[in-house]
Write a protein that holds these residues in place. Structure first.
Motif, PDB file in Angstrom:
ATOM      1  N   ALA A 142      -1.593  -5.753   2.005  1.00 54.97           N
ATOM      2  CA  ALA A 142      -1.296  -4.799   3.089  1.00 54.97           C
ATOM      3  C   ALA A 142      -2.501  -4.790   4.030  1.00 54.97           C
ATOM      4  O   ALA A 142      -3.533  -5.412   3.732  1.00 54.97           O
ATOM      5  CB  ALA A 142      -1.009  -3.405   2.542  1.00 54.97           C
ATOM      6  N   TYR A 164      14.549  -3.771  15.086  1.00 60.50           N
ATOM      7  CA  TYR A 164      14.451  -3.767  13.621  1.00 60.50           C
ATOM      8  C   TYR A 164      15.695  -4.401  12.983  1.00 60.50           C
ATOM      9  O   TYR A 164      15.573  -5.345  12.189  1.00 60.50           O
ATOM     10  CB  TYR A 164      14.215  -2.332  13.133  1.00 60.50           C
ATOM     11  N   ARG A 204       6.603  -8.443  18.163  1.00 58.04           N
ATOM     12  CA  ARG A 204       5.746  -7.905  17.098  1.00 58.04           C
ATOM     13  C   ARG A 204       6.618  -7.572  15.865  1.00 58.04           C
ATOM     14  O   ARG A 204       6.231  -7.838  14.736  1.00 58.04           O
ATOM     15  CB  ARG A 204       5.035  -6.652  17.626  1.00 58.04           C
ATOM     16  N   MET A 233      15.571   4.957   1.720  1.00 56.70           N
ATOM     17  CA  MET A 233      14.502   5.488   0.864  1.00 56.70           C
ATOM     18  C   MET A 233      13.632   6.409   1.723  1.00 56.70           C
ATOM     19  O   MET A 233      13.290   6.061   2.860  1.00 56.70           O
ATOM     20  CB  MET A 233      13.640   4.342   0.303  1.00 56.70           C
ATOM     21  N   ALA A 252       6.835  -6.286   3.291  1.00 58.99           N
ATOM     22  CA  ALA A 252       6.204  -5.589   4.431  1.00 58.99           C
ATOM     23  C   ALA A 252       7.148  -5.583   5.627  1.00 58.99           C
ATOM     24  O   ALA A 252       7.848  -6.560   5.879  1.00 58.99           O
ATOM     25  CB  ALA A 252       4.902  -6.282   4.812  1.00 58.99           C
ATOM     26  N   ALA A 253       7.182  -4.486   6.329  1.00 59.59           N
ATOM     27  CA  ALA A 253       8.029  -4.411   7.518  1.00 59.59           C
ATOM     28  C   ALA A 253       7.519  -3.323   8.445  1.00 59.59           C
ATOM     29  O   ALA A 253       6.779  -2.429   8.025  1.00 59.59           O
ATOM     30  CB  ALA A 253       9.482  -4.107   7.126  1.00 59.59           C
ATOM     31  N   ARG A 295      -5.717   2.638   2.008  1.00 64.23           N
ATOM     32  CA  ARG A 295      -4.424   2.969   1.386  1.00 64.23           C
ATOM     33  C   ARG A 295      -4.163   2.084   0.163  1.00 64.23           C
ATOM     34  O   ARG A 295      -3.398   2.454  -0.721  1.00 64.23           O
ATOM     35  CB  ARG A 295      -3.280   2.787   2.400  1.00 64.23           C
ATOM     36  N   CYS A 348      -4.539  -7.924   4.250  1.00 62.76           N
ATOM     37  CA  CYS A 348      -3.968  -9.041   5.024  1.00 62.76           C
ATOM     38  C   CYS A 348      -2.874  -8.505   5.935  1.00 62.76           C
ATOM     39  O   CYS A 348      -1.957  -7.823   5.472  1.00 62.76           O
ATOM     40  CB  CYS A 348      -3.396 -10.081   4.046  1.00 62.76           C
ATOM     41  N   SER A 376       0.808  -1.227   0.000  1.00 68.10           N
ATOM     42  CA  SER A 376       0.000   0.000   0.000  1.00 68.10           C
ATOM     43  C   SER A 376       0.840   1.275   0.000  1.00 68.10           C
ATOM     44  O   SER A 376       0.284   2.374  -0.077  1.00 68.10           O
ATOM     45  CB  SER A 376      -0.922   0.004   1.232  1.00 68.10           C
TER      46      SER A 376
HETATM   47  N1  NAP Z   1      12.825   3.113   3.755  1.00 69.35           N
HETATM   48  C1  NAP Z   1      14.063   2.751   3.980  1.00 69.35           C
HETATM   49  O1  NAP Z   1      14.984   3.589   4.125  1.00 69.35           O
HETATM   50  C2  NAP Z   1      14.419   1.296   4.037  1.00 69.35           C
HETATM   51  C3  NAP Z   1      15.767   0.969   4.222  1.00 69.35           C
HETATM   52  C4  NAP Z   1      16.125  -0.382   4.282  1.00 69.35           C
HETATM   53  C5  NAP Z   1      15.152  -1.361   4.127  1.00 69.35           C
HETATM   54  N2  NAP Z   1      13.848  -1.011   3.947  1.00 69.35           N
HETATM   55  C6  NAP Z   1      12.886  -2.099   3.788  1.00 69.35           C
HETATM   56  O2  NAP Z   1      12.183  -1.894   2.582  1.00 69.35           O
HETATM   57  C7  NAP Z   1      10.878  -2.481   2.703  1.00 69.35           C
HETATM   58  C8  NAP Z   1       9.829  -1.475   2.287  1.00 69.35           C
HETATM   59  O3  NAP Z   1       9.890  -0.382   3.179  1.00 69.35           O
HETATM   60  P1  NAP Z   1       9.291   1.040   2.821  1.00 69.35           P
HETATM   61  O4  NAP Z   1      10.317   2.024   3.191  1.00 69.35           O
HETATM   62  O5  NAP Z   1       8.726   1.026   1.457  1.00 69.35           O
HETATM   63  O6  NAP Z   1       8.124   1.117   3.918  1.00 69.35           O
HETATM   64  P2  NAP Z   1       6.748   1.930   3.965  1.00 69.35           P
HETATM   65  O7  NAP Z   1       6.680   2.960   2.895  1.00 69.35           O
HETATM   66  O8  NAP Z   1       6.588   2.367   5.375  1.00 69.35           O
HETATM   67  O9  NAP Z   1       5.683   0.775   3.622  1.00 69.35           O
HETATM   68  C9  NAP Z   1       5.551  -0.342   4.434  1.00 69.35           C
HETATM   69  C10 NAP Z   1       4.443  -1.201   3.859  1.00 69.35           C
HETATM   70  O10 NAP Z   1       4.304  -2.369   4.668  1.00 69.35           O
HETATM   71  C11 NAP Z   1       2.923  -2.518   5.000  1.00 69.35           C
HETATM   72  N3  NAP Z   1       2.835  -3.231   6.256  1.00 69.35           N
HETATM   73  C12 NAP Z   1       3.375  -2.891   7.458  1.00 69.35           C
HETATM   74  N4  NAP Z   1       3.055  -3.790   8.378  1.00 69.35           N
HETATM   75  C13 NAP Z   1       2.307  -4.739   7.750  1.00 69.35           C
HETATM   76  C14 NAP Z   1       1.660  -5.920   8.180  1.00 69.35           C
HETATM   77  N5  NAP Z   1       1.704  -6.336   9.463  1.00 69.35           N
HETATM   78  N6  NAP Z   1       0.970  -6.660   7.270  1.00 69.35           N
HETATM   79  C15 NAP Z   1       0.896  -6.251   5.977  1.00 69.35           C
HETATM   80  N7  NAP Z   1       1.478  -5.143   5.518  1.00 69.35           N
HETATM   81  C16 NAP Z   1       2.168  -4.389   6.403  1.00 69.35           C
HETATM   82  C17 NAP Z   1       2.381  -1.097   5.020  1.00 69.35           C
HETATM   83  O11 NAP Z   1       0.996  -1.045   4.725  1.00 69.35           O
HETATM   84  P3  NAP Z   1      -0.222  -1.065   5.772  1.00 69.35           P
HETATM   85  O12 NAP Z   1       0.116  -0.081   6.849  1.00 69.35           O
HETATM   86  O13 NAP Z   1      -1.396  -0.670   4.928  1.00 69.35           O
HETATM   87  O14 NAP Z   1      -0.311  -2.465   6.243  1.00 69.35           O
HETATM   88  C18 NAP Z   1       3.104  -0.501   3.827  1.00 69.35           C
HETATM   89  O15 NAP Z   1       2.442  -0.853   2.640  1.00 69.35           O
HETATM   90  C19 NAP Z   1      10.761  -2.941   4.158  1.00 69.35           C
HETATM   91  O16 NAP Z   1      11.063  -4.312   4.243  1.00 69.35           O
HETATM   92  C20 NAP Z   1      11.834  -2.135   4.870  1.00 69.35           C
HETATM   93  O17 NAP Z   1      12.310  -2.771   6.033  1.00 69.35           O
HETATM   94  C21 NAP Z   1      13.460   0.290   3.911  1.00 69.35           C
END
Ligand code: NAP
Length: 268
Positions: A48, A166, A120, A199, A102-103, A53, A73, A26
């Motif tokens: 998601a 994390y 969690r 990101m 998802a994270a 969203r 989900c 999402s």
């Molecule tokens: N951003 C960074 O700098 C960065 C750096 C290193 C790694 N990463 C990794 O990259 C990946 C994507 O991160 P992002 O930055 O794009 O994050 P984001 O924009 O915050 O998006 C996270 C997504 O995960 C979903 N989500 C969270 N908990 C969930 C659950 N229990 N079940 C289903 N969906 C869930 C959220 O949607 P809902 O809230 O609608 O569920 C959202 O769609 C993650 O694995 C993160 O650890 C990110």
């Protein structure tokens, strides 16, 4: 949320007619992966928790590919995740590409964090990818093909100062990916672990607001770039997909000069 109007790069026929499941669809990287995959000809199922969203993505998926859709989900709910994946396999005849994206980051300081916060975080960041992998493996094994992409974090290999939930969950995900990759490659199933760099998404910006120092420019990547790197390399032989060469260099520096690395790292 801004949905891109520019068409993504072409991947030949690599994804045409393939079935891809992306968790965390999402927002951020997951949403971008869904958009790029559907434009590359895949049937995409995006998961998601938040239906509202997911709606803009659903609308684009439906327009580009009538067989693509989203599913509400919570991946931390193992039974719901298993049932969702079983339905996708039955409905679409299998899953060619699973992206565990998802994270969550609990966003709690060391002084305040609880064991439940750790649980969690591991439920979402580690046990969900494990459950999803185990759920798709039988059908991938039967077909002798499949690709599993686990989105880890540089925090998992170069943890920054903090409560550790994390980075610990991501380190576990990286180890799981590497172990299973050895066993699954001979069966025709590729496993990748992704290090996306920084990101500016909700998750990334949240870490900055909590005090993470802004990374240097060479460690910052757009979700479009990271998605393109992942989709260009998924299915190839290398385990790791890293979006920043500078972080790869930092890994080498850490191993060669651990004292100097930790001295520099403690202020981050
Ligand atoms: N951003 C960074 O700098 C960065 C750096 C290193 C790694 N990463 C990794 O990259 C990946 C994507 O991160 P992002 O930055 O794009 O994050 P984001 O924009 O915050 O998006 C996270 C997504 O995960 C979903 N989500 C969270 N908990 C969930 C659950 N229990 N079940 C289903 N969906 C869930 C959220 O949607 P809902 O809230 O609608 O569920 C959202 O769609 C993650 O694995 C993160 O650890 C990110």
């Amino acid at each position: 949320m801004t949905l891109p109007t520019r068409r993504p790069p072409l991947y030949g026929d690599r994804y045409r007619g393939r079935v891809a499941v992306v968790t965390g669809a999402s927002a951020g990287l997951g949403e971008q992966l869904c958009l790029d995959l559907v434009h590359a000809g895949a049937t995409v199922v995006g998961l998601a928790r938040n239906a509202q969203r997911l709606e803009p993505l659903s609308a684009v998926l439906r327009t580009v590919s009538p067989t693509s859709h989203t599913v509400v989900c919570d991946v931390a709910d193992t039974e719901a995740l298993r049932a969702t994946l079983a339905t996708v396999i039955t409905r679409h005849g299998g899953i060619d590409l699973l992206i565990n994206n998802a994270a969550q980051d609990p966003g709690v300081r060391l002084a305040d964090i609880t064991v439940d916060d750790f649980r969690r975080t591991f439920d979402v960041n580690f046990f969900a990818p494990v459950a999803a992998t185990l759920a798709v493996l039988p059908s991938m094994r039967a077909r002798g093909a499949g690709t599993i992409v686990n989105v880890s974090s540089d925090g998992g290999r170069l943890p920054s100062p903090g409560p550790g939930a994390y980075p610990a969950s991501k380190a576990a995900l990286s180890a799981f990916s590497e172990s299973t990759a050895f066993r699954l490659a001979p069966l025709g199933i590729r496993v990748h672990v992704v290090y996306p760099a920084f990101m500016a998404t909700e998750l990334g910006l949240g870490a900055l607001h909590r005090g993470l120092r802004r990374p240097p420019r060479l460690m910052i990547r757009r979700v479009e770039t990271v998605s393109r790197i992942i989709l260009a390399r998924a299915g190839e032989s290398s385990l790791e997909i890293s979006a920043s060469r500078l972080i790869d260099v930092a890994m080498v520096f850490r191993h060669l000069l651990p004292g100097a690395y930790r001295w520099g790292r403690k202020s981050w």
